[in-house]
Design a protein around this motif. Structure first.
Motif, PDB file in Angstrom:
ATOM      1  N   ALA A 175       0.830  -1.196   0.000  1.00  0.00           N
ATOM      2  CA  ALA A 175       0.000   0.000   0.000  1.00  0.00           C
ATOM      3  C   ALA A 175       0.869   1.253   0.000  1.00  0.00           C
ATOM      4  CB  ALA A 175      -0.919   0.017   1.220  1.00  0.00           C
ATOM      5  N   ILE A 176       0.462   2.209  -0.821  1.00  0.00           N
ATOM      6  CA  ILE A 176       1.058   3.547  -0.801  1.00  0.00           C
ATOM      7  C   ILE A 176      -0.014   4.466  -0.240  1.00  0.00           C
ATOM      8  CG2 ILE A 176       2.104   5.429  -2.104  1.00  0.00           C
ATOM      9  CD1 ILE A 176       2.690   3.429  -4.340  1.00  0.00           C
ATOM     10  N   LYS A 177       0.315   5.150   0.840  1.00  0.00           N
ATOM     11  CA  LYS A 177      -0.631   6.078   1.454  1.00  0.00           C
ATOM     12  C   LYS A 177      -0.087   7.490   1.306  1.00  0.00           C
ATOM     13  CE  LYS A 177      -1.956   2.516   4.690  1.00  0.00           C
ATOM     14  NZ  LYS A 177      -1.975   2.054   6.064  1.00  0.00           N
ATOM     15  N   LEU A 178      -0.860   8.330   0.660  1.00  0.00           N
ATOM     16  CA  LEU A 178      -0.463   9.721   0.481  1.00  0.00           C
ATOM     17  C   LEU A 178      -1.366  10.616   1.312  1.00  0.00           C
ATOM     18  CD1 LEU A 178       0.027  10.017  -3.395  1.00  0.00           C
ATOM     19  CD2 LEU A 178       1.746   9.521  -1.654  1.00  0.00           C
ATOM     20  N   ASN A 179      -0.764  11.602   1.941  1.00  0.00           N
ATOM     21  CA  ASN A 179      -1.489  12.651   2.632  1.00  0.00           C
ATOM     22  C   ASN A 179      -1.019  13.947   1.976  1.00  0.00           C
ATOM     23  OD1 ASN A 179      -2.475  14.607   4.379  1.00  0.00           O
ATOM     24  ND2 ASN A 179      -2.278  13.263   6.147  1.00  0.00           N
ATOM     25  N   ILE A 180      -1.921  14.592   1.237  1.00  0.00           N
ATOM     26  CA  ILE A 180      -1.562  15.780   0.462  1.00  0.00           C
ATOM     27  C   ILE A 180      -2.331  16.969   1.021  1.00  0.00           C
ATOM     28  CG2 ILE A 180      -1.550  16.815  -1.836  1.00  0.00           C
ATOM     29  CD1 ILE A 180      -1.666  13.900  -2.936  1.00  0.00           C
ATOM     30  N   GLU A 181      -1.580  18.026   1.312  1.00  0.00           N
ATOM     31  CA  GLU A 181      -2.183  19.248   1.840  1.00  0.00           C
ATOM     32  C   GLU A 181      -1.714  20.417   0.987  1.00  0.00           C
ATOM     33  OE1 GLU A 181      -2.685  20.890   6.225  1.00  0.00           O
ATOM     34  OE2 GLU A 181      -0.608  21.064   5.539  1.00  0.00           O
ATOM     35  N   SER A 182      -2.646  21.226   0.550  1.00  0.00           N
ATOM     36  CA  SER A 182      -2.305  22.429  -0.197  1.00  0.00           C
ATOM     37  C   SER A 182      -2.716  23.638   0.626  1.00  0.00           C
ATOM     38  CB  SER A 182      -3.033  22.445  -1.550  1.00  0.00           C
ATOM     39  OG  SER A 182      -2.710  23.620  -2.259  1.00  0.00           O
ATOM     40  N   VAL A 183      -1.758  24.545   0.830  1.00  0.00           N
ATOM     41  CA  VAL A 183      -2.011  25.779   1.573  1.00  0.00           C
ATOM     42  C   VAL A 183      -1.599  26.951   0.699  1.00  0.00           C
ATOM     43  CG1 VAL A 183      -1.672  24.687   3.835  1.00  0.00           C
ATOM     44  CG2 VAL A 183       0.258  25.782   2.691  1.00  0.00           C
TER      45      VAL A 183
ATOM     46  N   THR B 248      -4.178  29.306   5.620  1.00  0.00           N
ATOM     47  CA  THR B 248      -5.272  29.149   4.663  1.00  0.00           C
ATOM     48  C   THR B 248      -5.074  27.860   3.878  1.00  0.00           C
ATOM     49  OG1 THR B 248      -5.469  31.548   4.461  1.00  0.00           O
ATOM     50  CG2 THR B 248      -6.503  30.224   2.738  1.00  0.00           C
ATOM     51  N   LYS B 249      -5.842  26.852   4.266  1.00  0.00           N
ATOM     52  CA  LYS B 249      -5.776  25.578   3.567  1.00  0.00           C
ATOM     53  C   LYS B 249      -6.655  25.644   2.325  1.00  0.00           C
ATOM     54  CE  LYS B 249      -4.658  22.453   7.358  1.00  0.00           C
ATOM     55  NZ  LYS B 249      -4.236  23.375   8.353  1.00  0.00           N
ATOM     56  N   LEU B 250      -6.135  25.098   1.216  1.00  0.00           N
ATOM     57  CA  LEU B 250      -6.884  25.075  -0.037  1.00  0.00           C
ATOM     58  C   LEU B 250      -7.596  23.742  -0.221  1.00  0.00           C
ATOM     59  CD1 LEU B 250      -4.169  26.747  -2.290  1.00  0.00           C
ATOM     60  CD2 LEU B 250      -5.983  27.847  -0.954  1.00  0.00           C
ATOM     61  N   PHE B 251      -6.851  22.662  -0.068  1.00  0.00           N
ATOM     62  CA  PHE B 251      -7.480  21.343  -0.110  1.00  0.00           C
ATOM     63  C   PHE B 251      -6.664  20.331   0.672  1.00  0.00           C
ATOM     64  CE2 PHE B 251      -4.793  20.968  -3.980  1.00  0.00           C
ATOM     65  CZ  PHE B 251      -4.197  19.724  -3.778  1.00  0.00           C
ATOM     66  N   LEU B 252      -7.336  19.256   1.044  1.00  0.00           N
ATOM     67  CA  LEU B 252      -6.711  18.113   1.690  1.00  0.00           C
ATOM     68  C   LEU B 252      -7.100  16.869   0.900  1.00  0.00           C
ATOM     69  CD1 LEU B 252      -7.558  18.736   5.457  1.00  0.00           C
ATOM     70  CD2 LEU B 252      -5.357  19.060   4.348  1.00  0.00           C
ATOM     71  N   MET B 253      -6.143  15.990   0.702  1.00  0.00           N
ATOM     72  CA  MET B 253      -6.426  14.730   0.023  1.00  0.00           C
ATOM     73  C   MET B 253      -5.682  13.614   0.715  1.00  0.00           C
ATOM     74  SD  MET B 253      -5.827  13.742  -3.947  1.00  0.00           S
ATOM     75  CE  MET B 253      -6.314  12.149  -4.565  1.00  0.00           C
ATOM     76  N   GLU B 254      -6.379  12.526   0.966  1.00  0.00           N
ATOM     77  CA  GLU B 254      -5.775  11.324   1.505  1.00  0.00           C
ATOM     78  C   GLU B 254      -6.172  10.182   0.590  1.00  0.00           C
ATOM     79  OE1 GLU B 254      -7.193  10.882   5.493  1.00  0.00           O
ATOM     80  OE2 GLU B 254      -6.117  12.643   6.203  1.00  0.00           O
ATOM     81  N   VAL B 255      -5.185   9.385   0.212  1.00  0.00           N
ATOM     82  CA  VAL B 255      -5.466   8.233  -0.639  1.00  0.00           C
ATOM     83  C   VAL B 255      -4.621   7.053  -0.184  1.00  0.00           C
ATOM     84  CG1 VAL B 255      -3.821   8.948  -2.422  1.00  0.00           C
ATOM     85  CG2 VAL B 255      -5.678   7.411  -3.032  1.00  0.00           C
ATOM     86  N   ASP B 256      -5.257   5.893  -0.160  1.00  0.00           N
ATOM     87  CA  ASP B 256      -4.608   4.631   0.186  1.00  0.00           C
ATOM     88  C   ASP B 256      -4.754   3.738  -1.047  1.00  0.00           C
ATOM     89  OD1 ASP B 256      -3.628   2.317   1.327  1.00  0.00           O
ATOM     90  OD2 ASP B 256      -5.120   2.217   2.931  1.00  0.00           O
ATOM     91  N   TYR B 257      -3.656   3.565  -1.784  1.00  0.00           N
ATOM     92  CA  TYR B 257      -3.662   2.824  -3.038  1.00  0.00           C
ATOM     93  C   TYR B 257      -2.916   1.510  -2.836  1.00  0.00           C
ATOM     94  CZ  TYR B 257      -3.820   2.220  -8.094  1.00  0.00           C
ATOM     95  OH  TYR B 257      -4.080   1.755  -9.354  1.00  0.00           O
ATOM     96  N   VAL B 258      -3.547   0.405  -3.224  1.00  0.00           N
ATOM     97  CA  VAL B 258      -3.037  -0.928  -2.897  1.00  0.00           C
ATOM     98  C   VAL B 258      -2.792  -1.742  -4.161  1.00  0.00           C
ATOM     99  CG1 VAL B 258      -3.573  -3.080  -1.681  1.00  0.00           C
ATOM    100  CG2 VAL B 258      -4.292  -0.894  -0.718  1.00  0.00           C
ATOM    101  N   GLY B 259      -1.705  -2.490  -4.139  1.00  0.00           N
ATOM    102  CA  GLY B 259      -1.425  -3.469  -5.188  1.00  0.00           C
ATOM    103  C   GLY B 259      -1.284  -4.841  -4.575  1.00  0.00           C
TER     104      GLY B 259
END
Length: 165
Positions: A67-75, A82-93
């Motif tokens: 699994a690759i887990k990304l936590n992406i934050e844009s400010v 000032t946060k613009l967006f938050l993204m969390e994704v858990d991608y599995v192979g």
């Protein structure tokens, strides 16, 4: 084993077999905070990406889950609060792997497997950020070898502190 001209047997390197059996998004979250706040005006995004890797053996023979887990934050660069967006994704192979020596398997799972998954995960991130109202986020390549080495060094330092001489 094969014989060389002198009749001695040569050792052949094990044949490594690796197949991606499946890949999928286990979890995905995207929050467009800018739109929720109704903010207007010019913003300059600053994107921060945290990467975590996980691998485990599955019940079936020679099968592993990576699994690759990304936590992406844009400010906003001008105002880090000032946060613009938050993204969390858990991608599995799901992988079938055979022929990798046991002492090299952990590194293989956390370096080679994520390398194969990453282009697909990059596409997911690009599509979701675009569909979420932002320009598509095209992630830079990730050096999984460097990440692995950093984690090994971190764990060694942690163990060194826990077990002082």
């Amino acid at each position: 084993m094969a014989e060389n001209g002198n009749g001695a047997a040569e050792q052949q390197a094990p044949q490594i077999q690796m197949n991606v059996q499946n890949q999928f998004i286990r979890d995905l979250s995207f929050e467009n905070i800018l739109a929720q706040k109704g903010a207007t005006g010019e913003v300059q995004p600053d994107v921060r990406v945290q990467v975590n890797l996980d691998a485990r053996k599955r019940d079936a023979e020679n099968q592993y889950e990576v699994a690759i887990k990304l936590n992406i934050e844009s400010v906003d660069k001008n105002n880090a609060d000032t946060k613009l967006f938050l993204m969390e994704v858990d991608y599995v192979g799901l992988f079938m792997i055979a022929g990798v020596p046991e002492e090299q398997l952990h590194a293989f799972l956390l370096i080679e497997c994520p390398r194969l998954l990453f282009p697909f995960l990059r596409r997911v991130v690009s599509d979701v950020t675009r569909d979420g109202g932002f320009p598509p986020l095209n992630l830079e390549n990730i050096d999984f070898l460097a990440l692995y080495r950093q984690e090994v060094a971190r764990r060694a330092a942690e163990q060194g502190q826990a077990n002082p001489n």
